[in-house]
Design a protein around this motif. Structure first.
Motif, PDB file in Angstrom:
ATOM      1  N   ILE A   1     -54.149  27.199 -64.680  1.00 31.88           N
ATOM      2  CA  ILE A   1     -53.803  25.817 -64.352  1.00 31.88           C
ATOM      3  C   ILE A   1     -54.514  25.443 -63.059  1.00 31.88           C
ATOM      4  N   ASP A   2     -55.367  24.426 -63.138  1.00 28.48           N
ATOM      5  CA  ASP A   2     -56.091  23.949 -61.960  1.00 28.48           C
ATOM      6  C   ASP A   2     -55.276  22.836 -61.290  1.00 28.48           C
ATOM      7  N   PRO A   3     -55.729  22.321 -60.146  1.00 30.57           N
ATOM      8  CA  PRO A   3     -54.932  21.299 -59.441  1.00 30.57           C
ATOM      9  C   PRO A   3     -54.622  20.053 -60.281  1.00 30.57           C
ATOM     10  N   GLU A   4     -55.574  19.587 -61.071  1.00 30.64           N
ATOM     11  CA  GLU A   4     -55.331  18.401 -61.894  1.00 30.64           C
ATOM     12  C   GLU A   4     -54.278  18.682 -62.962  1.00 30.64           C
TER      13      GLU A   4
ATOM     14  N   ASP B   1     -55.113  35.683 -55.927  1.00 31.28           N
ATOM     15  CA  ASP B   1     -56.425  36.193 -56.326  1.00 31.28           C
ATOM     16  C   ASP B   1     -57.554  35.242 -55.911  1.00 31.28           C
ATOM     17  N   TYR B   2     -57.224  34.192 -55.181  1.00 34.95           N
ATOM     18  CA  TYR B   2     -58.192  33.224 -54.643  1.00 34.95           C
ATOM     19  C   TYR B   2     -59.057  32.587 -55.723  1.00 34.95           C
ATOM     20  N   SER B   3     -58.464  32.343 -56.886  1.00 38.49           N
ATOM     21  CA  SER B   3     -59.205  31.735 -57.992  1.00 38.49           C
ATOM     22  C   SER B   3     -59.172  30.214 -57.942  1.00 38.49           C
ATOM     23  N   GLY B   4     -58.278  29.638 -57.143  1.00 33.61           N
ATOM     24  CA  GLY B   4     -58.141  28.185 -57.097  1.00 33.61           C
ATOM     25  C   GLY B   4     -57.303  27.640 -58.245  1.00 33.61           C
ATOM     26  N   ALA B   5     -56.720  28.538 -59.029  1.00 32.45           N
ATOM     27  CA  ALA B   5     -55.888  28.147 -60.167  1.00 32.45           C
ATOM     28  C   ALA B   5     -54.718  29.124 -60.254  1.00 32.45           C
ATOM     29  N   MET B   6     -53.774  28.818 -61.162  1.00 31.47           N
ATOM     30  CA  MET B   6     -52.632  29.717 -61.290  1.00 31.47           C
ATOM     31  C   MET B   6     -52.465  30.190 -62.715  1.00 31.47           C
TER      32      MET B   6
END
Length: 189
Positions: free
Chosen positions: A44-47, A76-81
């Protein structure tokens, strides 16, 4: 010696969180929802986070709030969850929502400074009046804090406290940061 044990414990905790984010219990009702929101990439990305939270809480969450929530849990510093991080976000948000509703004595769907203070004390934050003034100036509109700003504040307090505790190895209430480390912490919130 204590510092090395502390860092070893932190490493083990991060490893366990990574393993738990890979494992998905069969039959978990949230997993189907996660798959719908996350799409084919399984993250899941920010949007996607903004859409998910806005529909789940009937509240408009800003893109900035969604980004800092992802950063709070992005181990994990992927920018998503992943799935485990999504479950953690819902658990944390439900706690914060309950606290917000309980502190909103006048049922205005906003918190006045004294209501905010009571809520933060309930979480164990014993902030000075000066710190509370800064928080109210930063997060209030006409001296009232709405739910979205309350969530942003809670994320920053939690993240900042975790970052501080990692560096306060003696638990003395004091930590030392290099300038670069300080900037990294600041930008992760």
């Amino acid at each position: 010696m204590i510092a090395s044990k502390y860092f070893a414990l932190m490493l083990i905790m991060e490893l366990l969180q990574t393993i738990s984010s890979i494992y998905v219990p069969q039959g978990d009702p949230l997993y189907n929802y996660f798959q719908q929101v996350a799409g084919q990439d399984g993250q899941i990305d920010p949007e996607e986070c903004q859409h998910m939270l806005t529909s789940a809480y009937s509240n408009k969450f800003s893109m900035e709030v969604c980004r800092i929530m992802l950063l709070m849990l992005d181990r994990d510093y992927s920018g998503a969850m992943g799935f485990a991080e999504m479950k953690e976000i819902f658990n944390v948000l439900n706690q914060w929502k309950s606290s917000f509703v309980a502190a909103d004595i006048d049922k205005s769907n906003t918190l006045e400074p004294h209501e905010l203070h009571a809520s933060l004390v309930g979480f164990g934050y014993n902030l000075t009046p000066q710190a509370m003034q800064v928080i109210v100036r930063r997060y209030s509109i006409q001296n009232r804090i709405d739910f979205s700003n309350y969530i942003a504040l809670c994320v920053k307090l939690r993240t900042g406290t975790e970052q501080f505790r990692r560096r306060d190895t003696n638990q003395s209430g004091s930590a030392t940061f290099t300038y670069d480390d300080f900037i990294q912490v600041l930008m992760s919130m």
